[in-house]
Design a protein around this motif. Sequence first.
Motif, mmCIF file in Angstrom:
data_model
loop_
_atom_site.group_PDB
_atom_site.id
_atom_site.type_symbol
_atom_site.label_atom_id
_atom_site.label_comp_id
_atom_site.label_asym_id
_atom_site.label_seq_id
_atom_site.Cartn_x
_atom_site.Cartn_y
_atom_site.Cartn_z
ATOM 1 N N ILE A 1 0.829 -1.202 0.000
ATOM 2 C CA ILE A 1 0.000 0.000 0.000
ATOM 3 C C ILE A 1 0.867 1.256 0.000
ATOM 4 O O ILE A 1 0.574 2.233 -0.688
ATOM 5 N N ILE A 2 1.952 1.237 0.768
ATOM 6 C CA ILE A 2 2.847 2.403 0.830
ATOM 7 C C ILE A 2 3.538 2.614 -0.510
ATOM 8 O O ILE A 2 3.626 3.738 -1.013
ATOM 9 N N TYR A 3 4.037 1.525 -1.105
ATOM 10 C CA TYR A 3 4.673 1.645 -2.415
ATOM 11 C C TYR A 3 3.669 2.063 -3.481
ATOM 12 O O TYR A 3 4.006 2.836 -4.396
ATOM 13 N N LEU A 4 2.456 1.580 -3.365
ATOM 14 C CA LEU A 4 1.426 1.940 -4.341
ATOM 15 C C LEU A 4 1.108 3.428 -4.272
ATOM 16 O O LEU A 4 0.911 4.081 -5.307
ATOM 17 N N ALA A 5 1.069 3.965 -3.067
ATOM 18 C CA ALA A 5 0.865 5.412 -2.916
ATOM 19 C C ALA A 5 2.014 6.195 -3.539
ATOM 20 O O ALA A 5 1.810 7.233 -4.175
ATOM 21 N N GLY A 6 3.249 5.671 -3.374
ATOM 22 C CA GLY A 6 4.390 6.329 -3.996
ATOM 23 C C GLY A 6 4.346 6.265 -5.515
ATOM 24 O O GLY A 6 4.667 7.241 -6.205
ATOM 25 N N LEU A 7 3.923 5.130 -6.062
ATOM 26 C CA LEU A 7 3.815 4.992 -7.520
ATOM 27 C C LEU A 7 2.781 5.953 -8.095
ATOM 28 O O LEU A 7 2.995 6.563 -9.151
ATOM 29 N N GLN A 8 1.671 6.097 -7.418
ATOM 30 C CA GLN A 8 0.602 6.945 -7.938
ATOM 31 C C GLN A 8 0.909 8.436 -7.788
ATOM 32 O O GLN A 8 0.227 9.263 -8.394
ATOM 33 N N SER A 9 1.914 8.759 -6.972
ATOM 34 C CA SER A 9 2.302 10.167 -6.832
ATOM 35 C C SER A 9 3.313 10.599 -7.901
ATOM 36 O O SER A 9 3.624 11.778 -8.004
ATOM 37 N N ILE A 10 3.823 9.632 -8.671
ATOM 38 C CA ILE A 10 4.793 9.953 -9.726
ATOM 39 C C ILE A 10 4.042 10.420 -10.967
ATOM 40 O O ILE A 10 3.116 9.747 -11.438
ATOM 41 N N SER A 11 4.418 11.554 -11.496
ATOM 42 C CA SER A 11 3.750 12.106 -12.671
ATOM 43 C C SER A 11 3.965 11.211 -13.891
ATOM 44 O O SER A 11 5.076 10.738 -14.149
ATOM 45 N N ALA A 12 2.883 10.978 -14.620
ATOM 46 C CA ALA A 12 2.980 10.168 -15.838
ATOM 47 C C ALA A 12 3.813 10.853 -16.910
ATOM 48 O O ALA A 12 4.316 10.197 -17.828
#
Length: 311
Positions: free
Chosen positions: A192-203
């Motif tokens: 969940i923590i890594y997923l939050a980090g992935l979704q905060s990265i701009s496409a």
Amino acid sequence: MAMPYPDSHNQIQTMPIPKKKRKVQLYALLFILPSLILYTLFVIVPTASSVYLSFTSWDGVSSDVHYIEFANFVEIWHSDRVHNALKNTLILTVSLVVLENVAALLLAVLVDQVRWFRNLFRSIFYFPVLMSGVVMGFIWTIILNYNFGVFNQILDKIGLSSFMVDWLGSPKYAMVSIILSTVWKSAGYYMIIYLAGLQSISADLTEAASIDGANRWQQFRHVTFPLLAGSMTVCSVLSMISSLKIFDQIAVMTDGGPGFATETLTYIIYKVGFGEMRQGFGTAMAMVLFLLILVITIIQVKFLRKREVQL
């Protein structure tokens, strides 16, 4: 002749606190006071008592508390059993920190790429986290049982009966079994923590790398992974602290055995303090474990934060 302006800084410092502001501060203190009292009673006082008891030979029951100075710590320093528990603890911690973070990152990347039933996959991977360590231990004890365990039964059915071993009764495999079962339970939390980090990265960043000719692996290696340094710091520290004080799985699955093969510092504190009625010695070991966690956490955070600054 113009009069000099008064020194506003000095004037502000000497101004009395308004009565209304003092009243607000008093109300704030009244709101904080219940939590402060509870924190003092259940954290500060027990901690101070533990420091004192670590220098005694108290058995945990009687009212006789004998001060023995540093005798407990000297025994810890020379005890082969404690050295073995420390070795097991470090092996368990290093293995769990690496495997939990690798598994969690892989699950996060997988879930982030799924277009259909994304929430379903998140729930499935996170479900083991909701179970207590005791329940998880009983489940894996049944799965890994030599006689009727699911794992050995599958090996037997597919013609690999030669690989059937006593996973929890063998010193060679008991620690491996605890590590893998713990990774199964905890990976979803760090996912969940890594997923939050992935979704905060701009496409836009990955799209720019794609336009420059980078393939999917190169995009992850040179763009996504470096930007997950903050998430990795949080997950690594939490995983390390959790691994150093692991207890439930060992108590249920192996009871520290076979022999002393899976006995860790946390478990030996329990065995010595409550099983052998040496509360003073167990408390001294708890102080050592606290200092060990503190030192390793400081070193780990300093190293990982430095990596974040360099990005």
